[in-house]
Design an enzyme around this catalytic site. Structure first.
Site, PDB file in Angstrom:
ATOM      1  N   ASN A  79       0.871  -1.173   0.000  1.00 21.45           N
ATOM      2  CA  ASN A  79       0.000   0.000   0.000  1.00 21.45           C
ATOM      3  C   ASN A  79       0.913   1.229   0.000  1.00 21.45           C
ATOM      4  O   ASN A  79       1.498   1.571   1.012  1.00 21.45           O
ATOM      5  CB  ASN A  79      -0.874  -0.035   1.263  1.00 21.45           C
ATOM      6  N   TRP A  80       1.005   1.849  -1.172  1.00 21.33           N
ATOM      7  CA  TRP A  80       1.952   2.970  -1.306  1.00 21.33           C
ATOM      8  C   TRP A  80       1.433   4.253  -0.665  1.00 21.33           C
ATOM      9  O   TRP A  80       2.166   5.221  -0.554  1.00 21.33           O
ATOM     10  CB  TRP A  80       2.242   3.235  -2.778  1.00 21.33           C
ATOM     11  N   LYS A  81       0.160   4.284  -0.333  1.00 23.78           N
ATOM     12  CA  LYS A  81      -0.450   5.498   0.229  1.00 23.78           C
ATOM     13  C   LYS A  81      -0.210   6.687  -0.727  1.00 23.78           C
ATOM     14  O   LYS A  81      -0.139   6.481  -1.930  1.00 23.78           O
ATOM     15  CB  LYS A  81       0.076   5.757   1.641  1.00 23.78           C
ATOM     16  N   HIS A 117      -9.458   1.275   4.649  1.00 26.31           N
ATOM     17  CA  HIS A 117      -8.195   1.441   5.374  1.00 26.31           C
ATOM     18  C   HIS A 117      -8.423   2.400   6.551  1.00 26.31           C
ATOM     19  O   HIS A 117      -9.206   3.342   6.449  1.00 26.31           O
ATOM     20  CB  HIS A 117      -7.122   1.992   4.430  1.00 26.31           C
ATOM     21  N   GLU A 148      -6.802   4.807   7.651  1.00 30.44           N
ATOM     22  CA  GLU A 148      -6.592   6.231   7.357  1.00 30.44           C
ATOM     23  C   GLU A 148      -7.811   6.828   6.670  1.00 30.44           C
ATOM     24  O   GLU A 148      -8.152   7.992   6.868  1.00 30.44           O
ATOM     25  CB  GLU A 148      -5.317   6.404   6.506  1.00 30.44           C
ATOM     26  N   GLU A 184      -5.360  -4.837  10.558  1.00 28.10           N
ATOM     27  CA  GLU A 184      -4.339  -3.827  10.793  1.00 28.10           C
ATOM     28  C   GLU A 184      -4.644  -3.064  12.080  1.00 28.10           C
ATOM     29  O   GLU A 184      -5.433  -2.109  12.063  1.00 28.10           O
ATOM     30  CB  GLU A 184      -4.300  -2.828   9.630  1.00 28.10           C
ATOM     31  N   GLY A 238       2.594   2.332  10.706  1.00 26.85           N
ATOM     32  CA  GLY A 238       3.552   3.418  10.538  1.00 26.85           C
ATOM     33  C   GLY A 238       4.270   3.795  11.819  1.00 26.85           C
ATOM     34  O   GLY A 238       4.932   4.827  11.888  1.00 26.85           O
ATOM     35  N   SER A 284       3.448  -2.107  10.279  1.00 28.98           N
ATOM     36  CA  SER A 284       4.904  -2.209  10.470  1.00 28.98           C
ATOM     37  C   SER A 284       5.467  -3.581  10.120  1.00 28.98           C
ATOM     38  O   SER A 284       6.351  -4.091  10.809  1.00 28.98           O
ATOM     39  CB  SER A 284       5.291  -1.797  11.897  1.00 28.98           C
ATOM     40  N   GLY A 324       2.861  -1.080   4.262  1.00 28.82           N
ATOM     41  CA  GLY A 324       2.890   0.338   3.908  1.00 28.82           C
ATOM     42  C   GLY A 324       4.320   0.785   3.648  1.00 28.82           C
ATOM     43  O   GLY A 324       4.874   0.567   2.572  1.00 28.82           O
ATOM     44  N   GLY A 325       4.937   1.378   4.661  1.00 34.44           N
ATOM     45  CA  GLY A 325       6.263   1.991   4.533  1.00 34.44           C
ATOM     46  C   GLY A 325       7.282   1.124   3.805  1.00 34.44           C
ATOM     47  O   GLY A 325       7.976   1.604   2.904  1.00 34.44           O
TER      48      GLY A 325
HETATM   49  P1  PGA Z   1       2.886   0.339   7.601  1.00 34.67           P
HETATM   50  O1  PGA Z   1       1.426   0.576   6.971  1.00 34.67           O
HETATM   51  O2  PGA Z   1       3.419  -0.939   7.025  1.00 34.67           O
HETATM   52  O3  PGA Z   1       3.680   1.539   7.176  1.00 34.67           O
HETATM   53  O4  PGA Z   1       2.716   0.255   9.082  1.00 34.67           O
HETATM   54  C1  PGA Z   1       0.532  -0.489   6.787  1.00 34.67           C
HETATM   55  C2  PGA Z   1      -0.756   0.031   6.180  1.00 34.67           C
HETATM   56  O5  PGA Z   1      -1.189   1.130   6.538  1.00 34.67           O
HETATM   57  O6  PGA Z   1      -1.367  -0.647   5.336  1.00 34.67           O
END
Ligand code: PGA
Length: 257
Positions: A12-14, A98, A100, A170, A176, A216, A237-238
């Site tokens: 997930n590149w956001k 998600h 966010e 999640e 993050g 993470s 994500g990251g």
């Molecule tokens: P993260 O994000 O790996 O940076 O914790 C995961 C996500 O939000 O899907």
């Protein structure tokens, strides 16, 4: 991870990467992950980079996904994108609900449910995100929160369609933050999600649904997470923004402690 379920690792590149940055990343990634055909690999760039990424992925086993979608097919919905438009852009997957989006854009379980029905109809594979906040975990209500998200989010989905759904567990406090849920804690919630799905859809369907862990996920914790009985993949994500890290995560070897 269970041998009956094909592992699925999604990035997930956001809101990161211009078209040229996106092309560079998938070019690097494609050589790193070419040999893994026993697992599904998905990247979810921002909408604006889908067209740049798609032709590069054509040569690889990597699939394309989006990070959000609207439930209507078309119409006066300024700023929105429909499931058919995502298909047209070459997407096979889409992330729904998600945290966010729930936190910053007022996404509700009811909206996730509308989107889910619409994307299944369009033939996209949904990745439905659920998970509790830190205060909910500390209050001991993780299972109440997650079961509500699953029950409302997947309400009214027939058994055959439900098998295609991927759930991503999640915990919000792990996203993050560098703070991963322990493999045992993550697996316990994933097993609880499967139990909830069993109650709603029966054992064969619940056993077919893949449940990812997200929050993470890194090269150094993916093997243990993937060694857990009810974790069938990762939503990253990251670490999905770095080709080496994502390549290593895709190349996990499931280990159990
Ligand atoms: P993260 O994000 O790996 O940076 O914790 C995961 C996500 O939000 O899907």
């Amino acid at each position: 991870m269970h041998s009956k379920r094909k592992p699925v690792i999604a990035g997930n590149w956001k809101m990161f990467n211009t078209t040229s940055e996106a092309a560079t990343l998938v070019n690097e990634l494609s050589s790193l992950v070419a040999r893994f055909n026993d697992r599904e690999i998905v990247v979810c760039p921002p909408f604006t980079a889908l067209a740049a990424v798609r032709p590069i992925l054509d040569e690889t086993g990597i699939k394309l996904g989006a990070q959000n979608v609207h439930w209507e097919e078309k119409g006066a919905f300024t700023g929105e994108i429909s499931p058919a438009m995502l298909k047209d852009a070459g997407c096979d997957y889409v992330i729904l609900g998600h945290s966010e989006r729930r936190q910053f854009f007022a996404e509700t379980d009811e909206n996730v449910n509308r989107k889910l029905k619409s994307v299944l109809k369009a033939g996209l594979i949904p990745i439905v995100c659920v998970g509790e906040s830190l205060s909910e975990r500390e209050a001991g209500i993780t299972s109440t929160v997650v079961s509500r998200q699953i029950k409302i989010g997947l309400d009214g989905i027939d058994a055959e369609s439900a098998k295609k759904i991927i759930i991503a567990y999640e915990p919000i406090w792990a996203i993050g933050t560098g703070r991963t849920a322990s493999a045992a804690d993550a697996n316990a919630v994933c097993a609880f999600i499967r139990l909830t799905l069993t109650g709603m859809l029966g054992t064969p369907v619940a056993d077919a649904i893949r449940i990812q862990y997200g929050g993470s996920v890194k090269p150094d914790n993916v093997d243990e997470l993937m060694g857990s009985s009810d974790i069938d993949g990762a939503l990253v994500g990251g670490a999905s923004l770095k080709a080496d890290d994502f390549g290593r995560i895709v190349g996990f070897t499931a280990t159990s402690k």
